[in-house]
Design a protein around this motif. Structure first.
Motif, mmCIF file in Angstrom:
data_model
loop_
_atom_site.group_PDB
_atom_site.id
_atom_site.type_symbol
_atom_site.label_atom_id
_atom_site.label_comp_id
_atom_site.label_asym_id
_atom_site.label_seq_id
_atom_site.Cartn_x
_atom_site.Cartn_y
_atom_site.Cartn_z
ATOM 1 N N UNK A 280 43.296 -7.163 6.341
ATOM 2 C CA UNK A 280 44.431 -7.487 6.807
ATOM 3 C C UNK A 280 44.708 -5.885 8.391
ATOM 4 N N UNK A 281 44.984 -6.596 9.771
ATOM 5 C CA UNK A 281 45.530 -5.622 10.321
ATOM 6 C C UNK A 281 46.953 -6.430 11.216
ATOM 7 N N UNK A 282 47.582 -5.843 10.492
ATOM 8 C CA UNK A 282 49.459 -6.308 10.762
ATOM 9 C C UNK A 282 49.918 -6.731 11.930
ATOM 10 N N UNK A 283 49.351 -6.341 13.415
ATOM 11 C CA UNK A 283 49.854 -6.333 14.662
ATOM 12 C C UNK A 283 48.069 -7.715 15.483
ATOM 13 N N UNK A 284 47.893 -8.658 14.159
ATOM 14 C CA UNK A 284 46.159 -8.570 15.005
ATOM 15 C C UNK A 284 46.542 -10.665 15.304
ATOM 16 N N UNK A 285 47.115 -10.671 16.680
ATOM 17 C CA UNK A 285 47.399 -12.424 17.100
ATOM 18 C C UNK A 285 48.711 -12.078 17.805
ATOM 19 N N UNK B 79 57.514 -10.804 8.277
ATOM 20 C CA UNK B 79 58.840 -11.326 8.727
ATOM 21 C C UNK B 79 59.478 -11.284 8.442
ATOM 22 N N UNK B 80 59.412 -12.089 6.893
ATOM 23 C CA UNK B 80 60.638 -12.312 5.900
ATOM 24 C C UNK B 80 61.134 -11.511 4.868
ATOM 25 N N UNK B 81 60.215 -10.139 5.170
ATOM 26 C CA UNK B 81 60.372 -9.435 3.741
ATOM 27 C C UNK B 81 60.099 -7.877 4.068
ATOM 28 N N UNK B 82 59.626 -7.727 5.318
ATOM 29 C CA UNK B 82 59.476 -6.292 5.673
ATOM 30 C C UNK B 82 57.960 -5.756 5.792
ATOM 31 N N UNK B 83 57.508 -4.619 6.885
ATOM 32 C CA UNK B 83 56.558 -4.457 6.226
ATOM 33 C C UNK B 83 55.789 -4.271 5.508
ATOM 34 N N UNK B 84 56.793 -3.280 4.739
ATOM 35 C CA UNK B 84 56.334 -2.694 4.056
ATOM 36 C C UNK B 84 55.518 -3.260 2.530
ATOM 37 N N UNK B 85 56.435 -4.721 2.334
ATOM 38 C CA UNK B 85 55.892 -5.409 1.363
ATOM 39 C C UNK B 85 55.106 -6.142 1.756
ATOM 40 N N UNK B 86 54.997 -6.562 2.764
ATOM 41 C CA UNK B 86 53.688 -7.491 3.365
ATOM 42 C C UNK B 86 52.273 -6.364 2.876
ATOM 43 N N UNK B 87 52.184 -5.029 3.214
ATOM 44 C CA UNK B 87 50.815 -3.788 2.927
ATOM 45 C C UNK B 87 50.750 -3.964 1.533
ATOM 46 N N UNK B 88 51.700 -3.605 1.224
ATOM 47 C CA UNK B 88 51.464 -3.137 -0.739
ATOM 48 C C UNK B 88 51.186 -5.148 -1.348
ATOM 49 N N UNK B 89 51.756 -6.027 -1.184
ATOM 50 C CA UNK B 89 50.382 -7.008 -1.491
ATOM 51 C C UNK B 89 49.577 -7.421 -0.852
ATOM 52 N N UNK C 158 39.594 -20.079 7.673
ATOM 53 C CA UNK C 158 39.710 -19.477 6.301
ATOM 54 C C UNK C 158 39.872 -18.206 5.944
ATOM 55 N N UNK C 159 39.243 -17.372 6.463
ATOM 56 C CA UNK C 159 39.816 -16.260 6.221
ATOM 57 C C UNK C 159 41.463 -15.760 7.028
ATOM 58 N N UNK C 160 41.365 -16.365 7.852
ATOM 59 C CA UNK C 160 42.602 -15.918 8.651
ATOM 60 C C UNK C 160 44.150 -16.931 8.413
ATOM 61 N N UNK C 161 44.082 -16.891 7.097
ATOM 62 C CA UNK C 161 45.295 -17.840 6.346
ATOM 63 C C UNK C 161 45.590 -16.701 5.917
ATOM 64 N N UNK C 162 44.703 -15.554 5.176
ATOM 65 C CA UNK C 162 45.392 -15.450 4.168
ATOM 66 C C UNK C 162 46.173 -14.203 5.650
ATOM 67 N N UNK C 163 46.110 -13.398 6.724
ATOM 68 C CA UNK C 163 46.142 -12.480 7.520
ATOM 69 C C UNK C 163 47.638 -13.714 8.081
ATOM 70 N N UNK C 164 47.551 -14.542 7.793
ATOM 71 C CA UNK C 164 48.695 -15.711 8.856
ATOM 72 C C UNK C 164 49.780 -15.150 7.709
ATOM 73 N N UNK C 165 49.603 -15.964 6.070
ATOM 74 C CA UNK C 165 50.574 -15.737 5.525
ATOM 75 C C UNK C 165 51.130 -13.749 4.864
ATOM 76 N N UNK C 166 50.471 -13.526 5.357
ATOM 77 C CA UNK C 166 50.730 -11.804 5.044
ATOM 78 C C UNK C 166 51.588 -11.438 6.361
ATOM 79 N N UNK C 167 51.759 -11.716 7.200
ATOM 80 C CA UNK C 167 52.119 -12.554 8.673
ATOM 81 C C UNK C 167 53.700 -12.358 8.350
ATOM 82 N N UNK C 168 53.710 -14.052 7.109
ATOM 83 C CA UNK C 168 55.162 -14.435 6.794
ATOM 84 C C UNK C 168 55.923 -14.013 6.648
ATOM 85 N N UNK C 169 54.768 -13.131 5.445
ATOM 86 C CA UNK C 169 55.608 -12.264 4.167
ATOM 87 C C UNK C 169 56.242 -10.443 4.972
#
Length: 287
Positions: free
Chosen positions: A268-273, A249-259, A236-247
């Motif tokens: 969201x905790x970026x390194x939770x996994x 990876x592909x566009x940088x942590x700053x972009x994912x954090x702003x999203x 369920x909610x973990x899918x949000x974390x996974x998608x943010x992790x993909x962002x």
């Protein structure tokens, strides 16, 4: 220097200075006329949205500052010309709402992604018995995806759908990321994409997935597992974390954090996994 030459020199110098000052003043005036207010860079599409006056951006809450319209318009044109990554989100009857809505929100809120839904056909599907969703594409006419999202829910009947499994297998040959949420990991397993890998899934599905994919290692108490191309998340909610992790990876942590900030997703905790670095080496981060 002869007096007449000196006079001519001074006249020429004065002419040059006066023209320079006039030209500078004119350019300064034009620059002032071509200024507008934009939000402080936040990595979202609103970065390029023009505002008439000072204040805060209604989308991200950042302060509005004066910037050159010419420069910002140029950036806007460049962004429009950049190829967006296609994100195909597979939906089906019985799909869990947040499993597909969470990643959809992440990718749709981040610049550079073209997000669409795909199903077996274009007929409306029912999510959890009360939300009807009409897919944008069917498997037959779906644009080639760069990212495939496989949400969970009632995935059991679809594990036996040969057309779907073949589509997933074919997508994996060219896609950058294959992301599963919850029991959607079963679809990856059925396509043979979890063999030799570590993965995770919804906590009530771990034993069943392990039995179905004996060549994989299914992990408990893990928010997501990143094997490179293949990324699986818990429920369920973990899918949000996974998608943010993909962002990230592909566009940088700053972009994912702003999203995440735009979504007000404080969880969201970026390194939770678990990020698997190779077949023999992996990095485990705090849960």
């Amino acid at each position: 220097m002869k007096p007449i030459i000196a006079v001519r020199y001074l006249i020429l110098l004065g002419w040059f200075i006066s023209n320079f000052v006039y030209s500078y003043a004119q350019n300064l005036g034009r620059t002032d006329e071509r200024m507008a207010y934009y939000c402080e860079p936040c990595g979202s599409a609103c970065d390029l949205e023009r505002h008439a006056g000072p204040g805060t951006c209604q989308h991200c809450g950042m302060s509005l500052v004066k910037r050159s319209v010419t420069i910002m318009d140029s950036l806007s044109r460049k962004q429009k010309n950049m190829k967006k990554r296609n994100v195909a989100i597979f939906i089906h009857d019985g799909v869990e709402i947040l499993d597909f809505a969470g990643p959809s929100e992440v990718f749709a809120s981040t610049p550079g992604f073209n997000v669409y839904t795909v199903s077996l056909t274009k007929e409306p599907i029912m999510s959890q018995g009360f939300i009807k969703v009409t897919p944008t594409y069917s498997l037959a006419d779906c644009p080639a995806p760069d990212i495939v999202v496989l949400p969970g829910g009632n995935t059991g009947p679809f594990l036996k759908n040969e057309t779907l499994i073949n589509w997933i297998t074919n997508c994996s040959k060219q896609a950058e990321v294959m992301l599963s949420v919850c029991t959607g990991a079963g679809l990856l397993g059925k396509a043979g994409l979890l063999d030799g890998k570590q993965a995770t899934t919804f906590h009530n599905y771990i034993d069943a997935l392990q039995a179905a994919t004996p060549n994989a290692k299914i992990l408990r108490d893990t928010r997501f597992v990143d094997n490179g191309q293949i990324i699986t998340t818990a429920g369920v909610s973990a899918g949000i974390d996974g998608a943010l992790h993909v962002v990230a990876k592909l566009k940088g942590l700053d972009v994912a954090t702003q999203t995440a900030r735009y979504m007000e997703y404080d969880k969201w905790k970026p390194n939770e996994g678990l990020v698997v670095e190779s077949e023999t080496k992996s990095t485990t981060v705090a849960k």
